[in-house]
Design a protein around this motif. Structure first.
Motif, PDB file in Angstrom:
ATOM      1  N   SER A  15      -4.920  24.131 -23.504  1.00 45.90           N
ATOM      2  CA  SER A  15      -4.047  23.260 -24.285  1.00 45.90           C
ATOM      3  C   SER A  15      -4.809  22.012 -24.732  1.00 45.90           C
ATOM      4  N   VAL A  16      -4.278  21.361 -25.770  1.00 48.19           N
ATOM      5  CA  VAL A  16      -4.818  20.094 -26.262  1.00 48.19           C
ATOM      6  C   VAL A  16      -3.677  19.084 -26.297  1.00 48.19           C
ATOM      7  N   THR A  17      -3.882  17.936 -25.660  1.00 51.15           N
ATOM      8  CA  THR A  17      -2.931  16.833 -25.739  1.00 51.15           C
ATOM      9  C   THR A  17      -3.673  15.651 -26.339  1.00 51.15           C
ATOM     10  N   LEU A  18      -3.181  15.187 -27.484  1.00 48.45           N
ATOM     11  CA  LEU A  18      -3.813  14.106 -28.230  1.00 48.45           C
ATOM     12  C   LEU A  18      -2.828  12.957 -28.349  1.00 48.45           C
ATOM     13  N   THR A  19      -3.173  11.819 -27.752  1.00 45.41           N
ATOM     14  CA  THR A  19      -2.323  10.629 -27.809  1.00 45.41           C
ATOM     15  C   THR A  19      -2.940   9.664 -28.809  1.00 45.41           C
ATOM     16  N   LEU A  20      -2.187   9.388 -29.874  1.00 44.50           N
ATOM     17  CA  LEU A  20      -2.669   8.541 -30.968  1.00 44.50           C
ATOM     18  C   LEU A  20      -1.877   7.243 -31.022  1.00 44.50           C
ATOM     19  N   PRO A  21      -2.479   6.164 -31.547  1.00 42.27           N
ATOM     20  CA  PRO A  21      -1.749   4.907 -31.705  1.00 42.27           C
ATOM     21  C   PRO A  21      -0.566   5.064 -32.664  1.00 42.27           C
ATOM     22  N   ALA A  22       0.381   4.149 -32.575  1.00 47.13           N
ATOM     23  CA  ALA A  22       1.564   4.193 -33.444  1.00 47.13           C
ATOM     24  C   ALA A  22       1.163   4.136 -34.912  1.00 47.13           C
ATOM     25  N   ALA A  23       0.174   3.311 -35.246  1.00 49.04           N
ATOM     26  CA  ALA A  23      -0.339   3.222 -36.613  1.00 49.04           C
ATOM     27  C   ALA A  23      -1.716   3.877 -36.641  1.00 49.04           C
ATOM     28  N   PHE A  24      -1.812   5.011 -37.337  1.00 49.81           N
ATOM     29  CA  PHE A  24      -3.071   5.759 -37.359  1.00 49.81           C
ATOM     30  C   PHE A  24      -3.189   6.475 -38.685  1.00 49.81           C
ATOM     31  N   ASN A  25      -4.362   6.418 -39.310  1.00 45.76           N
ATOM     32  CA  ASN A  25      -4.594   7.057 -40.601  1.00 45.76           C
ATOM     33  C   ASN A  25      -5.501   8.269 -40.440  1.00 45.76           C
ATOM     34  N   ALA A  26      -5.011   9.432 -40.898  1.00 45.45           N
ATOM     35  CA  ALA A  26      -5.801  10.664 -40.822  1.00 45.45           C
ATOM     36  C   ALA A  26      -5.108  11.759 -41.613  1.00 45.45           C
ATOM     37  N   GLU A  27      -5.868  12.787 -41.954  1.00 41.70           N
ATOM     38  CA  GLU A  27      -5.329  14.042 -42.470  1.00 41.70           C
ATOM     39  C   GLU A  27      -5.338  15.005 -41.291  1.00 41.70           C
ATOM     40  N   LEU A  28      -4.179  15.240 -40.682  1.00 33.60           N
ATOM     41  CA  LEU A  28      -4.088  16.094 -39.504  1.00 33.60           C
ATOM     42  C   LEU A  28      -4.128  17.562 -39.910  1.00 33.60           C
ATOM     43  N   ASP A  29      -5.003  18.333 -39.241  1.00 30.33           N
ATOM     44  CA  ASP A  29      -5.140  19.772 -39.454  1.00 30.33           C
ATOM     45  C   ASP A  29      -5.177  20.419 -38.066  1.00 30.33           C
ATOM     46  N   ALA A  30      -3.998  20.782 -37.527  1.00 32.93           N
ATOM     47  CA  ALA A  30      -3.892  21.323 -36.176  1.00 32.93           C
ATOM     48  C   ALA A  30      -3.419  22.773 -36.234  1.00 32.93           C
ATOM     49  N   GLU A  31      -4.089  23.646 -35.450  1.00 30.90           N
ATOM     50  CA  GLU A  31      -3.723  25.064 -35.469  1.00 30.90           C
ATOM     51  C   GLU A  31      -4.057  25.718 -34.140  1.00 30.90           C
ATOM     52  N   THR A  32      -3.144  26.574 -33.657  1.00 32.20           N
ATOM     53  CA  THR A  32      -3.375  27.379 -32.473  1.00 32.20           C
ATOM     54  C   THR A  32      -3.213  28.849 -32.832  1.00 32.20           C
ATOM     55  N   SER A  33      -4.043  29.705 -32.258  1.00 32.47           N
ATOM     56  CA  SER A  33      -3.928  31.140 -32.509  1.00 32.47           C
ATOM     57  C   SER A  33      -2.804  31.746 -31.678  1.00 32.47           C
ATOM     58  N   ASP A  34      -2.561  31.201 -30.478  1.00 30.43           N
ATOM     59  CA  ASP A  34      -1.526  31.722 -29.598  1.00 30.43           C
ATOM     60  C   ASP A  34      -0.881  30.555 -28.870  1.00 30.43           C
ATOM     61  N   GLY A  35       0.237  30.088 -29.374  1.00 30.07           N
ATOM     62  CA  GLY A  35       0.929  28.935 -28.814  1.00 30.07           C
ATOM     63  C   GLY A  35       1.681  28.229 -29.922  1.00 30.07           C
ATOM     64  N   SER A  36       1.899  26.928 -29.760  1.00 30.11           N
ATOM     65  CA  SER A  36       2.584  26.173 -30.798  1.00 30.11           C
ATOM     66  C   SER A  36       1.982  24.778 -30.909  1.00 30.11           C
ATOM     67  N   VAL A  37       2.250  24.138 -32.045  1.00 30.55           N
ATOM     68  CA  VAL A  37       1.840  22.758 -32.272  1.00 30.55           C
ATOM     69  C   VAL A  37       3.112  21.920 -32.216  1.00 30.55           C
ATOM     70  N   ARG A  38       3.119  20.927 -31.326  1.00 29.26           N
ATOM     71  CA  ARG A  38       4.309  20.092 -31.134  1.00 29.26           C
ATOM     72  C   ARG A  38       3.928  18.629 -31.254  1.00 29.26           C
ATOM     73  N   SER A  39       4.908  17.821 -31.666  1.00 37.82           N
ATOM     74  CA  SER A  39       4.636  16.400 -31.807  1.00 37.82           C
ATOM     75  C   SER A  39       5.834  15.561 -31.414  1.00 37.82           C
ATOM     76  N   SER A  40       5.550  14.467 -30.714  1.00 39.24           N
ATOM     77  CA  SER A  40       6.555  13.438 -30.458  1.00 39.24           C
ATOM     78  C   SER A  40       6.099  12.122 -31.086  1.00 39.24           C
TER      79      SER A  40
END
Length: 181
Positions: free
Chosen positions: A105-130
Protein backbone atom coordinates in the motif's frame (compact mmCIF):
# COMPACT_ATOMS: atom_id res chain seq x y z
CA UNK A 1 29.80 14.78 0.94
CA UNK A 2 29.27 11.39 2.55
CA UNK A 3 29.23 7.87 1.07
CA UNK A 4 28.47 4.88 3.34
CA UNK A 5 28.34 1.26 2.12
CA UNK A 6 27.49 -1.93 4.04
CA UNK A 7 27.44 -5.45 2.64
CA UNK A 8 25.53 -6.91 5.58
CA UNK A 9 24.30 -4.46 8.17
CA UNK A 10 22.13 -1.47 8.87
CA UNK A 11 23.11 2.17 8.38
CA UNK A 12 22.13 5.02 10.70
CA UNK A 13 22.79 8.70 9.89
CA UNK A 14 21.95 11.96 11.63
CA UNK A 15 22.33 15.71 11.05
CA UNK A 16 24.12 15.73 7.68
CA UNK A 17 24.08 18.21 4.79
CA UNK A 18 25.37 17.86 1.22
CA UNK A 19 25.56 14.96 -1.21
CA UNK A 20 24.75 11.84 0.83
CA UNK A 21 24.84 8.23 -0.44
CA UNK A 22 23.76 5.44 1.94
CA UNK A 23 23.92 1.93 0.48
CA UNK A 24 23.44 -1.50 2.10
CA UNK A 25 23.03 -4.90 0.44
CA UNK A 26 21.25 -6.43 3.44
CA UNK A 27 19.98 -4.16 6.19
CA UNK A 28 17.80 -1.21 7.02
CA UNK A 29 18.64 2.49 6.64
CA UNK A 30 17.47 4.98 9.27
CA UNK A 31 18.26 8.70 9.13
CA UNK A 32 17.08 11.98 10.56
CA UNK A 33 17.80 15.65 9.87
CA UNK A 34 19.43 15.23 6.46
CA UNK A 35 19.47 17.87 3.75
CA UNK A 36 20.88 18.10 0.25
CA UNK A 37 21.06 15.50 -2.50
CA UNK A 38 20.23 12.18 -0.82
CA UNK A 39 20.43 8.70 -2.34
CA UNK A 40 19.55 5.61 -0.28
CA UNK A 41 19.64 1.98 -1.48
CA UNK A 42 18.89 -1.28 0.33
CA UNK A 43 18.81 -4.71 -1.27
CA UNK A 44 16.84 -6.21 1.60
CA UNK A 45 15.67 -3.86 4.32
CA UNK A 46 13.43 -0.97 5.20
CA UNK A 47 14.22 2.73 4.77
CA UNK A 48 13.08 5.32 7.31
CA UNK A 49 13.96 9.03 6.95
CA UNK A 50 12.64 11.86 9.14
CA UNK A 51 13.08 15.64 8.95
CA UNK A 52 14.71 15.47 5.52
CA UNK A 53 14.90 18.22 2.87
CA UNK A 54 16.23 18.36 -0.68
CA UNK A 55 16.46 15.95 -3.60
CA UNK A 56 15.55 12.44 -2.46
CA UNK A 57 16.08 9.13 -4.27
CA UNK A 58 15.17 6.16 -2.04
CA UNK A 59 14.99 2.55 -3.21
CA UNK A 60 14.76 -0.90 -1.60
CA UNK A 61 14.20 -4.23 -3.34
CA UNK A 62 12.43 -5.77 -0.34
CA UNK A 63 11.21 -3.57 2.51
CA UNK A 64 9.00 -0.67 3.44
CA UNK A 65 9.81 3.02 3.00
CA UNK A 66 8.81 5.67 5.53
CA UNK A 67 9.57 9.31 4.90
CA UNK A 68 8.77 12.68 6.48
CA UNK A 69 10.14 15.96 5.20
CA UNK A 70 10.23 18.71 2.61
CA UNK A 71 11.56 17.30 -0.67
CA UNK A 72 12.10 19.37 -3.80
CA UNK A 73 12.52 16.18 -5.86
CA UNK A 74 11.18 12.80 -4.70
CA UNK A 75 11.63 9.25 -5.96
CA UNK A 76 10.55 6.40 -3.66
CA UNK A 77 10.63 2.82 -4.96
CA UNK A 78 10.23 -0.58 -3.32
CA UNK A 79 9.82 -3.93 -5.02
CA UNK A 80 7.93 -5.44 -2.10
CA UNK A 81 6.74 -3.27 0.77
CA UNK A 82 4.50 -0.41 1.79
CA UNK A 83 5.30 3.27 1.33
CA UNK A 84 4.30 5.98 3.80
CA UNK A 85 5.30 9.56 2.93
CA UNK A 86 4.42 12.68 4.89
CA UNK A 87 5.12 15.92 3.05
CA UNK A 88 5.67 19.02 5.20
CA UNK A 89 3.78 22.31 4.68
CA UNK A 90 5.30 24.84 2.25
CA UNK A 91 6.81 22.05 0.14
CA UNK A 92 7.17 22.95 -3.54
CA UNK A 93 7.80 20.34 -6.23
CA UNK A 94 10.88 21.43 -8.25
CA UNK A 95 10.55 18.38 -10.52
CA UNK A 96 8.17 15.48 -11.14
CA UNK A 97 7.83 13.02 -8.24
CA UNK A 98 7.53 9.22 -8.50
CA UNK A 99 6.34 6.88 -5.72
CA UNK A 100 6.20 3.18 -6.67
CA UNK A 101 5.76 -0.19 -4.97
CA UNK A 102 5.41 -3.53 -6.73
CA UNK A 103 3.46 -5.07 -3.84
CA UNK A 104 2.15 -2.94 -0.98
CA UNK A 105 0.00 0.00 0.00
CA UNK A 106 0.93 3.68 -0.38
CA UNK A 107 -0.14 6.34 2.12
CA UNK A 108 0.70 9.89 1.07
CA UNK A 109 0.03 12.76 3.48
CA UNK A 110 0.09 16.13 1.72
CA UNK A 111 -0.25 19.69 3.07
CA UNK A 112 -3.66 21.38 2.87
CA UNK A 113 -2.32 23.70 0.15
CA UNK A 114 -0.35 21.73 -2.44
CA UNK A 115 0.17 22.15 -6.19
CA UNK A 116 0.59 19.08 -8.41
CA UNK A 117 -0.87 17.03 -11.24
CA UNK A 118 -1.82 13.85 -9.38
CA UNK A 119 -1.51 10.59 -11.36
CA UNK A 120 -2.30 7.68 -9.00
CA UNK A 121 -3.03 4.11 -10.12
CA UNK A 122 -3.18 0.62 -8.60
CA UNK A 123 -3.38 -2.63 -10.56
CA UNK A 124 -5.17 -4.45 -7.72
CA UNK A 125 -6.82 -2.30 -5.07
CA UNK A 126 -8.30 1.18 -4.96
CA UNK A 127 -7.24 4.82 -4.80
CA UNK A 128 -8.85 6.69 -1.90
CA UNK A 129 -8.60 10.23 -0.64
CA UNK A 130 -9.58 12.22 2.42
CA UNK A 131 -7.61 15.26 1.23
CA UNK A 132 -9.82 18.38 1.00
CA UNK A 133 -8.35 19.39 -2.40
CA UNK A 134 -9.50 16.15 -4.05
CA UNK A 135 -13.00 15.31 -5.22
CA UNK A 136 -14.75 13.39 -2.43
CA UNK A 137 -17.66 12.43 -4.70
CA UNK A 138 -15.64 10.06 -6.89
CA UNK A 139 -16.71 6.96 -4.90
CA UNK A 140 -20.38 7.49 -5.67
CA UNK A 141 -21.83 5.22 -8.33
CA UNK A 142 -22.21 7.11 -11.58
CA UNK A 143 -25.36 6.86 -13.69
CA UNK A 144 -25.51 3.62 -15.68
CA UNK A 145 -22.34 2.23 -14.10
CA UNK A 146 -22.19 -1.40 -12.97
CA UNK A 147 -20.06 -2.77 -10.10
CA UNK A 148 -17.14 -3.84 -12.32
CA UNK A 149 -16.99 -0.41 -13.99
CA UNK A 150 -17.03 1.31 -10.59
CA UNK A 151 -14.19 -0.92 -9.27
CA UNK A 152 -12.15 -0.16 -12.40
CA UNK A 153 -12.74 3.60 -12.01
CA UNK A 154 -11.66 3.47 -8.35
CA UNK A 155 -8.23 2.07 -9.37
CA UNK A 156 -7.19 5.39 -10.93
CA UNK A 157 -7.16 9.03 -9.81
CA UNK A 158 -5.85 11.68 -12.18
CA UNK A 159 -6.57 15.28 -11.22
CA UNK A 160 -5.09 18.71 -10.65
CA UNK A 161 -4.35 19.74 -7.08
CA UNK A 162 -4.31 23.46 -6.40
CA UNK A 163 -2.71 25.25 -9.35
CA UNK A 164 -1.38 21.99 -10.83
CA UNK A 165 2.21 21.95 -12.00
CA UNK A 166 4.66 19.04 -11.79
CA UNK A 167 3.42 15.43 -11.97
CA UNK A 168 3.01 13.45 -8.75
CA UNK A 169 3.00 9.84 -9.99
CA UNK A 170 1.93 7.11 -7.53
CA UNK A 171 1.82 3.40 -8.49
CA UNK A 172 1.29 0.07 -6.77
CA UNK A 173 0.96 -3.34 -8.38
CA UNK A 174 -1.05 -4.74 -5.47
CA UNK A 175 -2.44 -2.50 -2.75
CA UNK A 176 -4.45 0.57 -1.84
CA UNK A 177 -3.29 4.14 -2.43
CA UNK A 178 -4.44 6.68 0.17
CA UNK A 179 -4.03 10.44 -0.26
CA UNK A 180 -4.52 12.25 3.07
CA UNK A 181 -4.08 15.65 4.63
Amino acid sequence: NLVAHSGDGSIRAEALDGKIVLNTADGSVTATRLSGEIQVRSGDGSIRLDKVTGKLDLETDDGSIGFEGQPSMLRLKTGDGSVRAQIDPDTVMADNWDITTGDGSVTLTLPAAFNAELDAETSDGSVRSSHPMLDEQRDERQRGEDGDERRERRRVMRTKMGDGGKTLRVRTGDGTIRIER
